[in-house]
Design an enzyme around this catalytic site. Structure first.
Site, mmCIF file in Angstrom:
data_model
loop_
_atom_site.group_PDB
_atom_site.id
_atom_site.type_symbol
_atom_site.label_atom_id
_atom_site.label_comp_id
_atom_site.label_asym_id
_atom_site.label_seq_id
_atom_site.Cartn_x
_atom_site.Cartn_y
_atom_site.Cartn_z
ATOM 1 C CE LYS A 218 -7.814 -5.895 2.680
ATOM 2 N NZ LYS A 218 -7.974 -7.040 1.819
HETATM 3 C C1 PLP Z 1 -6.896 -8.190 1.289
HETATM 4 C C2 PLP Z 1 -5.459 -8.567 1.544
HETATM 5 C C3 PLP Z 1 -4.393 -8.599 0.619
HETATM 6 C C4 PLP Z 1 -4.644 -8.385 -1.112
HETATM 7 O O1 PLP Z 1 -5.832 -8.529 -1.533
HETATM 8 P P1 PLP Z 1 -6.435 -7.959 -2.764
HETATM 9 O O2 PLP Z 1 -7.764 -8.460 -2.702
HETATM 10 O O3 PLP Z 1 -5.612 -8.663 -3.769
HETATM 11 O O4 PLP Z 1 -6.450 -6.348 -2.985
HETATM 12 C C5 PLP Z 1 -3.466 -9.016 0.813
HETATM 13 N N1 PLP Z 1 -3.004 -9.398 2.130
HETATM 14 C C6 PLP Z 1 -3.915 -9.262 3.102
HETATM 15 C C7 PLP Z 1 -3.470 -9.874 4.495
HETATM 16 C C8 PLP Z 1 -5.234 -8.906 2.684
HETATM 17 O O5 PLP Z 1 -5.916 -8.948 3.634
#
Ligand code: PLP
Length: 390
Positions: A218
């Site tokens: 992210k």
């Molecule tokens: C990254 C992501 C999440 C949650 O991700 P984690 O890896 O659990 O932190 C949830 N929804 C979307 C759309 C994502 O891109």
């Protein structure tokens, strides 16, 4: 085509000079990360009690403009917790997108609820208010208890979870108006959109609850991490309580007054998150500059590059281009990945996965159209960073 593919990968390589292989999104730890991590280890408070967890929550509230932010172990569990505090229950239905990362639909299943997949808009790639209105018009009815039920299944439509795809804000105002009209709780999956705005409102703050992720890929990462934001005092209090095993505060007694969860972000991760959040403005400027370069380049060669819609500000977490059709998409994926440039298609649509195949969905016309054409291209922050505070 081969020739224009070569031009594209050539341009991408120019944006990331000196690298043999260009990843889609790589993190940079060039601020106070090491200092804060050492500080955490020295303090011995590495687990879920510690100063950085509180500081992370304050920073997230300030950045998003939400009244409360609750630190959570990851974005998936933040979504799970959001539904729990909003009262979504087993047997309910939750409206979401087929075009999303698996975590959104998985979290709905953790509740014991079922997803219903609504189409997205082509420009925002997020839930389409037109598609949502059409679905509700055709399949929903409001009953005497004030809630909305699905006429086909008889199940309560308890929540709606749109997702701001790749950091591009969706039409959340219109979605919120529909949810209000039908008395459906709105939860925003803002995992990908830290630093994205609709007007001057941060994504994740229109719904009753918004959730964020700080996973390795992210915009800002702390290894693994998540956050839940809300303006609702009672919901925030409940989320904090339930994510810390529902322990009743006491100096020595271990009493728990509900089924709680071990969902609080450890201080070690929060230390990393705080250091990364300090660099968010510089990261965002840097990513916007790359997106501007891409925009000019793709306009010049007549290829379609996804840009923020009017009135919104995207964080350009993952840049995306649209090829002519599935065949071209696959040819480009083949070429770029074979030539040192990592590219990826969008996630397989949720309704095509074995676990969710039997769930209701609308035509998904735009979701399918995008899935056939969209390719994400390298989007990392590039060094050196300008305007870094530290
Ligand atoms: C990254 C992501 C999440 C949650 O991700 P984690 O890896 O659990 O932190 C949830 N929804 C979307 C759309 C994502 O891109």
């Amino acid at each position: 085509m081969e020739q224009s593919f070569e031009a594209v990968t050539g341009f991408i390589k120019e944006q990331f000079p000196g690298q043999d292989f260009i990843p889609l999104h790589a993190p940079h730890f060039i601020g106070n990360e090491k200092k804060y991590l050492l500080d955490t280890i020295d303090s011995t408070f590495v687990s879920s009690v510690g100063a950085y967890v509180n500081r992370f929550e304050e920073m997230m509230a300030e950045i998003t403009g939400a009244k409360h932010a609750i630190a959570i172990v990851n974005g998936t569990n933040a979504l799970h917790m959001a539904m729990i505090v909003c009262g979504v229950a087993a047997g309910d239905e939750v409206l979401t997108q087929a075009l999303t990362f698996i975590a959104t639909a998985n979290a709905i299943s953790y509740i014991g609820a079922q997803s219903v997949f609504i189409d997205v808009d082509r420009d925002t790639m997020g839930m389409s208010p037109v598609a949502l209105a059409a679905f509700l018009e055709q399949y929903a009815e409001k009953r005497a208890d004030g809630f909305t039920y699905n006429k086909t299944t008889g199940k309560k439509i308890a929540a709606c979870i749109p997702m701001h795809t790749f950091g591009f804000p969706l039409r959340i105002g219109e979605i919120a108006a529909l949810c209000a009209q039908w008395n459906i709780v709105l939860i925003e999956d803002a995992a990908e959109s830290l630093g994205s705005y609709i007007g001057d409102k941060h994504t994740g703050t229109t719904g009753r609850v918004g959730t964020f992720s700080f996973n390795g890929n992210k915009t800002v990462t702390c290894g693994g991490g998540g956050a839940l934001v809300t303006d609702d005092d009672a919901l925030a209090k409940k989320a904090k309580h339930l994510t810390t095993q529902a322990k009743v505060p006491h100096r020595w007694e271990f009493v728990h007054d509900d089924i709680g969860y071990n969902y609080r972000m450890p201080n070690l991760n929060a230390a990393l998150a705080c250091a990364q959040l300090e660099q968010l403005p510089a990261f965002l400027d840097n990513k916007r500059e790359l997106a501007e370069n891409y925009k000019t380049f793709f306009a010049g060669i007549g290829m379609s590059f996804v840009v923020e819609t009017p009135g919104t500000k995207a964080n350009y977490w993952l840049n995306a281009i649209l090829l002519d059709d599935l065949e071209q998409r696959n040819a480009f994926l083949e070429y770029s990945n074979g030539n040192g440039v990592m590219t990826r298609p969008v996630w397989e649509l949720m309704n095509r996965l074995p676990m969710f195949r039997h769930y209701q969905h609308d035509s998904l016309e735009n979701s399918i159209w995008l899935a056939d054409r969209l390719v994400n291209i390298p989007s990392s922050v590039r060094l050196p960073l300008k305007n870094n505070k530290d």
